[in-house]
Design a protein around this motif. Structure first.
Motif, PDB file in Angstrom:
ATOM      1  N   ILE A  23       0.839  -1.202   0.000  1.00  0.00           N
ATOM      2  CA  ILE A  23       0.000   0.000   0.000  1.00  0.00           C
ATOM      3  C   ILE A  23       0.872   1.249   0.000  1.00  0.00           C
ATOM      4  O   ILE A  23       0.628   2.202  -0.752  1.00  0.00           O
ATOM      5  N   GLY A  24       1.886   1.255   0.854  1.00  0.00           N
ATOM      6  CA  GLY A  24       2.795   2.401   0.888  1.00  0.00           C
ATOM      7  C   GLY A  24       3.497   2.617  -0.436  1.00  0.00           C
ATOM      8  O   GLY A  24       3.608   3.756  -0.916  1.00  0.00           O
ATOM      9  N   LEU A  25       3.980   1.537  -1.052  1.00  0.00           N
ATOM     10  CA  LEU A  25       4.675   1.660  -2.335  1.00  0.00           C
ATOM     11  C   LEU A  25       3.733   2.134  -3.439  1.00  0.00           C
ATOM     12  O   LEU A  25       4.133   2.909  -4.319  1.00  0.00           O
ATOM     13  N   LEU A  26       2.478   1.680  -3.413  1.00  0.00           N
ATOM     14  CA  LEU A  26       1.508   2.123  -4.413  1.00  0.00           C
ATOM     15  C   LEU A  26       1.250   3.621  -4.297  1.00  0.00           C
ATOM     16  O   LEU A  26       1.225   4.339  -5.310  1.00  0.00           O
ATOM     17  N   LEU A  27       1.083   4.106  -3.065  1.00  0.00           N
ATOM     18  CA  LEU A  27       0.850   5.540  -2.867  1.00  0.00           C
ATOM     19  C   LEU A  27       2.067   6.357  -3.290  1.00  0.00           C
ATOM     20  O   LEU A  27       1.935   7.423  -3.907  1.00  0.00           O
ATOM     21  N   ILE A  28       3.260   5.861  -2.964  1.00  0.00           N
ATOM     22  CA  ILE A  28       4.480   6.562  -3.377  1.00  0.00           C
ATOM     23  C   ILE A  28       4.590   6.580  -4.895  1.00  0.00           C
ATOM     24  O   ILE A  28       4.933   7.604  -5.504  1.00  0.00           O
ATOM     25  N   GLY A  29       4.300   5.448  -5.536  1.00  0.00           N
ATOM     26  CA  GLY A  29       4.377   5.376  -6.988  1.00  0.00           C
ATOM     27  C   GLY A  29       3.416   6.329  -7.670  1.00  0.00           C
ATOM     28  O   GLY A  29       3.775   7.026  -8.630  1.00  0.00           O
ATOM     29  N   LEU A  30       2.174   6.395  -7.166  1.00  0.00           N
ATOM     30  CA  LEU A  30       1.200   7.318  -7.746  1.00  0.00           C
ATOM     31  C   LEU A  30       1.591   8.764  -7.493  1.00  0.00           C
ATOM     32  O   LEU A  30       1.425   9.629  -8.362  1.00  0.00           O
ATOM     33  N   GLY A  31       2.152   9.024  -6.303  1.00  0.00           N
ATOM     34  CA  GLY A  31       2.523  10.396  -5.969  1.00  0.00           C
ATOM     35  C   GLY A  31       3.696  10.895  -6.781  1.00  0.00           C
ATOM     36  O   GLY A  31       3.630  11.950  -7.422  1.00  0.00           O
ATOM     37  N   THR A  32       4.786  10.132  -6.776  1.00  0.00           N
ATOM     38  CA  THR A  32       5.982  10.593  -7.497  1.00  0.00           C
ATOM     39  C   THR A  32       5.742  10.652  -8.993  1.00  0.00           C
ATOM     40  O   THR A  32       6.212  11.570  -9.673  1.00  0.00           O
ATOM     41  N   GLY A  33       5.000   9.689  -9.525  1.00  0.00           N
ATOM     42  CA  GLY A  33       4.709   9.722 -10.954  1.00  0.00           C
ATOM     43  C   GLY A  33       3.753  10.840 -11.321  1.00  0.00           C
ATOM     44  O   GLY A  33       3.898  11.482 -12.365  1.00  0.00           O
ATOM     45  N   GLY A  34       2.773  11.096 -10.444  1.00  0.00           N
ATOM     46  CA  GLY A  34       1.778  12.116 -10.746  1.00  0.00           C
ATOM     47  C   GLY A  34       2.323  13.527 -10.752  1.00  0.00           C
ATOM     48  O   GLY A  34       1.897  14.368 -11.552  1.00  0.00           O
ATOM     49  N   ILE A  35       3.279  13.804  -9.855  1.00  0.00           N
ATOM     50  CA  ILE A  35       3.798  15.173  -9.796  1.00  0.00           C
ATOM     51  C   ILE A  35       4.970  15.392 -10.747  1.00  0.00           C
ATOM     52  O   ILE A  35       5.285  16.528 -11.093  1.00  0.00           O
ATOM     53  N   LYS A  36       5.615  14.307 -11.167  1.00  0.00           N
ATOM     54  CA  LYS A  36       6.856  14.451 -11.935  1.00  0.00           C
ATOM     55  C   LYS A  36       6.684  15.268 -13.214  1.00  0.00           C
ATOM     56  O   LYS A  36       7.476  16.193 -13.466  1.00  0.00           O
ATOM     57  N   PRO A  37       5.691  15.002 -14.069  1.00  0.00           N
ATOM     58  CA  PRO A  37       5.600  15.793 -15.302  1.00  0.00           C
ATOM     59  C   PRO A  37       5.177  17.233 -15.045  1.00  0.00           C
ATOM     60  O   PRO A  37       5.460  18.125 -15.841  1.00  0.00           O
ATOM     61  N   ASN A  38       4.505  17.475 -13.917  1.00  0.00           N
ATOM     62  CA  ASN A  38       3.979  18.801 -13.639  1.00  0.00           C
ATOM     63  C   ASN A  38       5.017  19.732 -13.031  1.00  0.00           C
ATOM     64  O   ASN A  38       4.986  20.934 -13.273  1.00  0.00           O
ATOM     65  N   VAL A  39       5.935  19.187 -12.227  1.00  0.00           N
ATOM     66  CA  VAL A  39       6.938  20.049 -11.595  1.00  0.00           C
ATOM     67  C   VAL A  39       7.852  20.664 -12.648  1.00  0.00           C
ATOM     68  O   VAL A  39       8.147  21.866 -12.613  1.00  0.00           O
ATOM     69  N   ALA A  40       8.323  19.850 -13.602  1.00  0.00           N
ATOM     70  CA  ALA A  40       9.200  20.377 -14.647  1.00  0.00           C
ATOM     71  C   ALA A  40       8.475  21.423 -15.493  1.00  0.00           C
ATOM     72  O   ALA A  40       9.014  22.506 -15.779  1.00  0.00           O
ATOM     73  N   ALA A  41       7.245  21.120 -15.906  1.00  0.00           N
ATOM     74  CA  ALA A  41       6.488  22.064 -16.730  1.00  0.00           C
ATOM     75  C   ALA A  41       6.123  23.316 -15.943  1.00  0.00           C
ATOM     76  O   ALA A  41       6.167  24.437 -16.465  1.00  0.00           O
ATOM     77  N   PHE A  42       5.771  23.148 -14.664  1.00  0.00           N
ATOM     78  CA  PHE A  42       5.405  24.288 -13.826  1.00  0.00           C
ATOM     79  C   PHE A  42       6.603  25.213 -13.616  1.00  0.00           C
ATOM     80  O   PHE A  42       6.474  26.437 -13.604  1.00  0.00           O
ATOM     81  N   GLY A  43       7.792  24.624 -13.456  1.00  0.00           N
ATOM     82  CA  GLY A  43       8.990  25.440 -13.322  1.00  0.00           C
ATOM     83  C   GLY A  43       9.295  26.213 -14.591  1.00  0.00           C
ATOM     84  O   GLY A  43       9.664  27.396 -14.547  1.00  0.00           O
ATOM     85  N   ALA A  44       9.129  25.568 -15.741  1.00  0.00           N
ATOM     86  CA  ALA A  44       9.372  26.261 -17.013  1.00  0.00           C
ATOM     87  C   ALA A  44       8.343  27.361 -17.245  1.00  0.00           C
ATOM     88  O   ALA A  44       8.642  28.367 -17.909  1.00  0.00           O
ATOM     89  N   ASP A  45       7.128  27.198 -16.693  1.00  0.00           N
ATOM     90  CA  ASP A  45       6.111  28.246 -16.822  1.00  0.00           C
ATOM     91  C   ASP A  45       6.531  29.552 -16.160  1.00  0.00           C
ATOM     92  O   ASP A  45       6.028  30.628 -16.520  1.00  0.00           O
ATOM     93  N   GLN A  46       7.426  29.465 -15.188  1.00  0.00           N
ATOM     94  CA  GLN A  46       7.821  30.662 -14.441  1.00  0.00           C
ATOM     95  C   GLN A  46       8.819  31.535 -15.213  1.00  0.00           C
ATOM     96  O   GLN A  46       9.061  32.675 -14.825  1.00  0.00           O
ATOM     97  N   ILE A  47       9.435  30.981 -16.262  1.00  0.00           N
ATOM     98  CA  ILE A  47      10.434  31.735 -17.015  1.00  0.00           C
ATOM     99  C   ILE A  47       9.737  32.793 -17.880  1.00  0.00           C
ATOM    100  O   ILE A  47       8.773  32.484 -18.584  1.00  0.00           O
TER     101      ILE A  47
END
Length: 767
Positions: free
Chosen positions: A154-178
């Motif tokens: 259960i812990g690994l599933l939540l970690i997998g969904l969390g890290t995968g879910g935010i990964k594409p958004n953090v990079a794009a969100f950071g580039a949005d600030q430029i």
């Protein structure tokens, strides 16, 4: 915009500039101040761009550092946790580990859809980060009261969904600030972003295993603290990210991109099939209903499909890259990690070299190599960088193949079906003086000195008894002769044939497979039945002679613990235990009786050795010992892996950072997170490729498998070049043309019209 900047954008990041102008500027012009500033950056070659980032970028980069510290901290110790704490088999532990990685890199597609269609990038990152943090807490909790496998999954599933879910958004969100018109700054952002990723990876890869192995709680290694520290880092990442909210530039989500895309494709298919005459100037998606799907959306969907085609070769790169954690680590386990004094490198620690190299290589490329190539008027487009990165990845596997061939030449011979492997040992202690022994068997003669052993030899295995004759050497004062028909135990193909006592013979199973973690394998053997009775309640301890007093205990109450030991006749022996390389003192602890104190010398072990430490009584009743080397130590230095790590690390800088920039620059504004998720999904597909190849095992030799991946990568480069040459860069104005600036020509002043049409796929006619 200056002419110098034009050359830079065409040569390095024209893709991002075009997308930036079309999707974000929306008619805004780059000010003369910005142009002058960018021209100054171009002349300087390496500007401290990270000092000019908007303040919001630092919150995002710090958040990414903490998140990567969490992910790699969990990943580094996960296999050992499942194996040693949960109690799974090595196969099941490996399967769960790879499944966890696949979930982590397939779930980004969910995060991309949610961000682009429902919540926006900010709230998607916040909510899934909380899910991520909860998963870390659950995983840490399973190591306290030991909730078992279900809690860990259960812990690994939540970690997998969390890290995968935010990964594409953090990079794009950071580039949005430029800010608009800052393509050079966006390129610098992705380098800084990747630097933070590897810094977090390096620190957690080094720190978390140290915490696990050196802090004890619950009578075991402290996995609760080792998992708890990454969870705290993730909580800190959430706080840092939310604090920066007032400074962020937000992009509002649109309608469900995936749903709209599906309906658009269905509409286009219906109208295309219904059309009696096909217009040659119209593409497939142009047949979609124009009243339901505006031209801008059709254009964005067409661009997404082009990117999808361009991404076809990408998973193969990650199939090679991620073998650092599997095949290359197994390769390192067959090598010698000794460095100097009492320090040796463990096989899984070699992976930290990649993160360390990345931290060094990123500023070197940004501050030295790229500016130098620009001054030499050599084009360095994103696609070209990625192509060179693929070539270097192939070269890394050629280097790995060469190292593997050298290792294979020195590996112990493993008996095949229908064969047995025999080693003969002279442990004769029942005579008045040390005597050599001559063995005769299967037409072969072996002459062994006292307490000596022969090299192993292969023979045809038969179901009949094995006839062995022995007698003492002519110079021995005591004549001992013996012939025996030995019955070789089933289930094993390697044996030690030992003469002991007053001339007894026995066959004892021996190990032939080296430890997969690169450690030595040691067992304790007793060849005297009276000695076994004396040591019934005792134990032998190997105590490392170093600053770290590592101890390995071998229980010698062999008759009392039949599950942890095996007996054959009068010879008794423990199971093999893994031991780190180094020098050890041999200590016998207990209430042993008899004449004289034990005289046990210090011993030294090297990586990959398999050793039997034999205890025996001499004629005076003293307990002594000698070593039987079942398998020789690893002899190829682990430093031979450094070239392949250097090549794959340079390949990562060229391929991955450029790929992140390409994914953002070429993505339509409504699909940026979705495209970042597509980029990350390539990693998951690459891992699946490796899993399939390893399970099918169609190639018998590891060196040949490395060669296969190298050739596959070369083919992949050829496919990528063809796709890049045919690729049409994203442009809001389909009638715009690419200004062709030869690398050797003097740049001309850039007009506003030129600025709007500045785009390059990476492989142009002039290349």
């Amino acid at each position: 915009m200056s002419s110098g900047e034009q050359t830079k954008l065409i040569g390095a990041d024209g893709l991002s500039k075009q997308a930036e102008l079309n999707q974000e500027s929306a008619g805004k012009q780059v000010t003369s101040k910005d142009a002058a500033e960018d021209e100054e950056v171009e002349r300087a070659g390496c500007s401290p761009a990270f000092c000019r980032f908007p303040l919001s970028v630092y919150f995002i980069v710090t958040n990414e550092f903490c998140e990567r510290f969490n992910y790699f901290g969990v990943r580094t110790i996960l296999t050992l946790y499942l194996l040693k704490f949960i109690g799974l088999s090595s196969d099941h532990s490996t399967a769960i580990f790879h499944l966890f990685v696949v979930v982590c890199y397939f779930s980004p597609i969910i995060g991309g859809i949610v961000a682009d269609s429902l919540l926006g990038r900010f709230w998607t990152i916040v909510i899934l980060s909380i899910v991520y943090c909860i998963g870390g807490v659950v995983l840490a909790a399973t190591a306290v009261p030991h909730l078992g496998l279900a809690g860990a999954l259960i812990g690994l599933l939540l970690i997998g969904l969390g890290t995968g879910g935010i990964k594409p958004n953090v990079a794009a969100f950071g580039a949005d600030q430029i800010p608009e018109g800052k393509a050079w700054m966006r390129e610098a952002f992705f380098s800084t972003f990747y630097f933070a990723i590897n810094l977090g990876s390096l620190l957690s890869t080094i720190l978390i295993p140290v915490v696990r192995s050196n802090v004890y709680c619950m009578d075991d290694n402290c996995y609760a603290l080792a998992f708890g520290m990454p969870a705290v880092a993730m909580a800190l990442a959430i706080v840092i990210f939310i604090v920066g909210k007032p400074m962020y530039r937000m992009v509002q989500p649109g309608k469900s991109v995936v749903g709209q895309a599906a309906c658009c494709i269905v509409s286009a298919a219906k109208n295309y099939r219904a059309a009696s005459v096909k217009d040659a100037d119209r593409q497939f998606l142009d047949y979609a209903d124009s009243d339901r799907f505006p031209p801008e959306f059709v254009r964005d969907l067409r661009q997404f499909s082009r990117l999808l085609l361009l991404y076809i070769p990408f998973p193969i790169f990650w199939a090679l890259f991620d073998q650092m954690g599997s095949r290359w680590t197994i390769q390192a386990s067959l090598m010698d990690g000794y460095m100097f004094w009492d320090w040796s490198i463990l096989p899984d620690q070699m992976q930290a070299l990649n993160s360390l190299l990345i931290l060094v290589l990123i500023p070197i490329f940004d501050c030295c190599i790229y500016p130098l190539l620009s001054k030499l008027h050599l084009s360095t487009t994103l696609c070209k960088r990625m192509g060179v990165g693929m070539l270097l990845a192939s070269s890394a596997f050629i280097a790995a193949m060469a190292v593997q061939m050298r290792i294979d030449a020195e590996l112990p011979t493993v008996p095949k079906t229908g064969q047995i492997k025999l080693k003969f040992v002279n442990s004769l202690t029942g005579t008045s003086s040390p005597c050599g022994v001559i063995f005769e068997y299967d037409g072969v003669t072996r002459d062994l000195a006292h307490l000596g052993f022969s090299r192993a030899s292969l023979h045809t295995k038969t179901p009949h008894l094995w006839n062995v004759a022995m007698h003492t050497s002519p110079d021995c004062p005591d004549t001992v002769k013996r012939a025996a028909n030995l019955t070789l135990p089933g289930g094993n193909n390697s044996y030690d044939v030992i003469v002991y006592g007053s001339g007894r013979l026995a066959a004892v199973p021996a190990a032939t497979e080296k430890n997969r973690k690169g450690l030595s394998l040691i067992r304790v053997m007793l060849t005297n039945p009276k000695l076994a009775d004396r040591l019934l309640d005792d134990k032998l301890i190997l105590r490392k002679i170093s600053r770290v007093k590592e101890g390995i205990d071998f229980a010698l109450n062999l008759t009392a613990s039949p599950k942890s030991s095996v007996a054959k006749g009068d010879i008794r022996f423990t199971d093999y235990q893994p031991v780190h390389s180094g020098f050890y003192s041999v200590q016998l602890v207990g209430n042993y009786t008899g004449r004289g104190e034990p005289e046990l010398p210090n011993v030294g072990f090297s990586n990959g050795q398999i050793i039997s430490l034999v205890l025996y009584e001499d004629s005076d009743g003293k307990i002594r010992s000698f070593l039987i080397e079942e398998v020789r130590a690893n002899s190829v230095s682990m430093m031979w892996q450094v070239p392949q790590y250097v090549l794959i690390s340079i390949a990562e800088v060229l391929f991955s950072i450029s790929g992140l920039a390409l994914s953002y620059a070429e993505a339509p504004a409504s699909m940026k997170s979705l495209v970042q998720a597509l980029w990350l999904m390539c990693v998951a597909i690459g891992n699946v490729v490796v899993m399939v190849v390893s399970e099918v095992r169609i190639i018998p030799y590891q060196s040949y498998e490395f060669l296969m991946f190298a050739l596959l990568m070369l083919l992949n480069v050829f496919v990528f070049i063809l796709l890049a040459m045919r690729y049409q860069p994203f442009s809001a104005d389909p009638d715009s043309e690419l200004p062709m600036v030869p690398p050797t020509s003097k740049p001309a002043p850039l007009t506003e019209q030129d600025d709007k049409s500045n785009v390059n796929s990476g492989y142009t006619a002039e290349d």
